[in-house]
Scaffold this active site. Structure first.
Site, PDB file in Angstrom:
ATOM      1  N   HIS A   1       0.834  -1.206   0.000  1.00 36.25           N
ATOM      2  CA  HIS A   1       0.000   0.000   0.000  1.00 36.25           C
ATOM      3  C   HIS A   1       0.872   1.261   0.000  1.00 36.25           C
ATOM      4  CE1 HIS A   1      -3.658   2.334   1.398  1.00 36.25           C
ATOM      5  NE2 HIS A   1      -2.672   3.144   1.784  1.00 36.25           N
ATOM      6  N   GLU A   2       1.815   1.316   0.925  1.00 35.79           N
ATOM      7  CA  GLU A   2       2.673   2.504   1.015  1.00 35.79           C
ATOM      8  C   GLU A   2       3.637   2.588  -0.165  1.00 35.79           C
ATOM      9  OE1 GLU A   2       2.134   4.867   3.055  1.00 35.79           O
ATOM     10  OE2 GLU A   2       0.604   3.751   4.156  1.00 35.79           O
TER      11      GLU A   2
ATOM     12  N   HIS B   1       1.901   4.270  -3.002  1.00 38.04           N
ATOM     13  CA  HIS B   1       1.892   5.730  -2.865  1.00 38.04           C
ATOM     14  C   HIS B   1       3.204   6.332  -3.371  1.00 38.04           C
ATOM     15  CE1 HIS B   1      -1.863   6.050  -0.790  1.00 38.04           C
ATOM     16  NE2 HIS B   1      -1.443   5.510   0.352  1.00 38.04           N
TER      17      HIS B   1
END
Length: 209
Positions: free
Chosen positions: A22-23, A26
């Site tokens: 997820h990170e 980003h």
């Protein structure tokens, strides 16, 4: 209520794996749009030590799992310099949505594995947990309260007075979120349940199981 250790083990492994991706999503999206802050900070990495937050990435998912609730969690936010991003606010919105979108893709892949490879035993549990953890992470992060990802998308769409309110909440948003979880738990559970059931119905229609 009896909680099996193999279930908690699956939650632990998948929560770490999912928060890292997820990170990383980003940071990768920010880098693609012209901001190398995440890269220079060492966040374009699969090393879990670069991303995990002990409370949000480990303790919180395990507590929610042990309580039989939708599994929520997060990681250390990826540093972003919005002034470097292409397309301004819309670029920031793309960076924000990359994380939940990654969780959606992971949930789809885990459902496919559950439907096509194993629906019982350890791997059946592992794949099923992969679906629910990633749907939980996606839906939680789409709540439009700063600093969650949904607020970044809303910021690009909202009028100025809403943006000003959101900016004033930025420092205290996480406290607001915890208070909502504590005092509006049933409302939150209804939102999560309704959204998760809708997505699971979509997956069921695709795979037939």
């Amino acid at each position: 209520m009896e909680i099996k250790l193999d279930y908690l083990f699956c939650v632990f492994v998948i929560a770490l794996f999912s928060t890292i991706l997820h990170e990383l999503a980003h940071g990768a999206m920010a880098y693609a749009l012209g901001d190398d802050t995440a890269k220079l900070s060492g966040r374009l990495s699969l090393n879990p030590l670069k991303h995990i937050d002990p409370m949000m990435s480990v303790v919180m998912p395990l507590i929610f799992a042990a309580l039989g609730m939708p599994i929520l969690g997060g990681a250390k936010p990826v540093p972003i310099n919005t002034r470097n991003l292409k397309w301004g606010e819309w670029g920031f919105a793309l960076v924000a949505i990359a994380g939940p979108l990654t969780n959606f893709v992971l949930a789809f892949v885990f459902y496919a594995l559950w439907a096509l490879v194993a629906q019982s035993g350890f791997w059946g549990t592992f794949f099923a947990v992969g679906v629910m953890v990633n749907l939980g992470f996606m839906l939680f992060n789409l709540i439009p309260i700063p600093p969650l990802d949904g607020s970044r998308v809303l910021y690009a769409l909202a009028p100025d007075f809403v943006r000003n309110i959101m900016m004033s909440m930025e420092r205290y948003g996480i406290i607001v979120i915890y208070l909502l979880l504590c005092f509006c738990g049933s409302l939150f559970a209804n939102y999560m349940g309704w959204a998760e059931n809708g997505i699971l119905t979509l997956f069921y229609n695709i795979f037939g199981v």
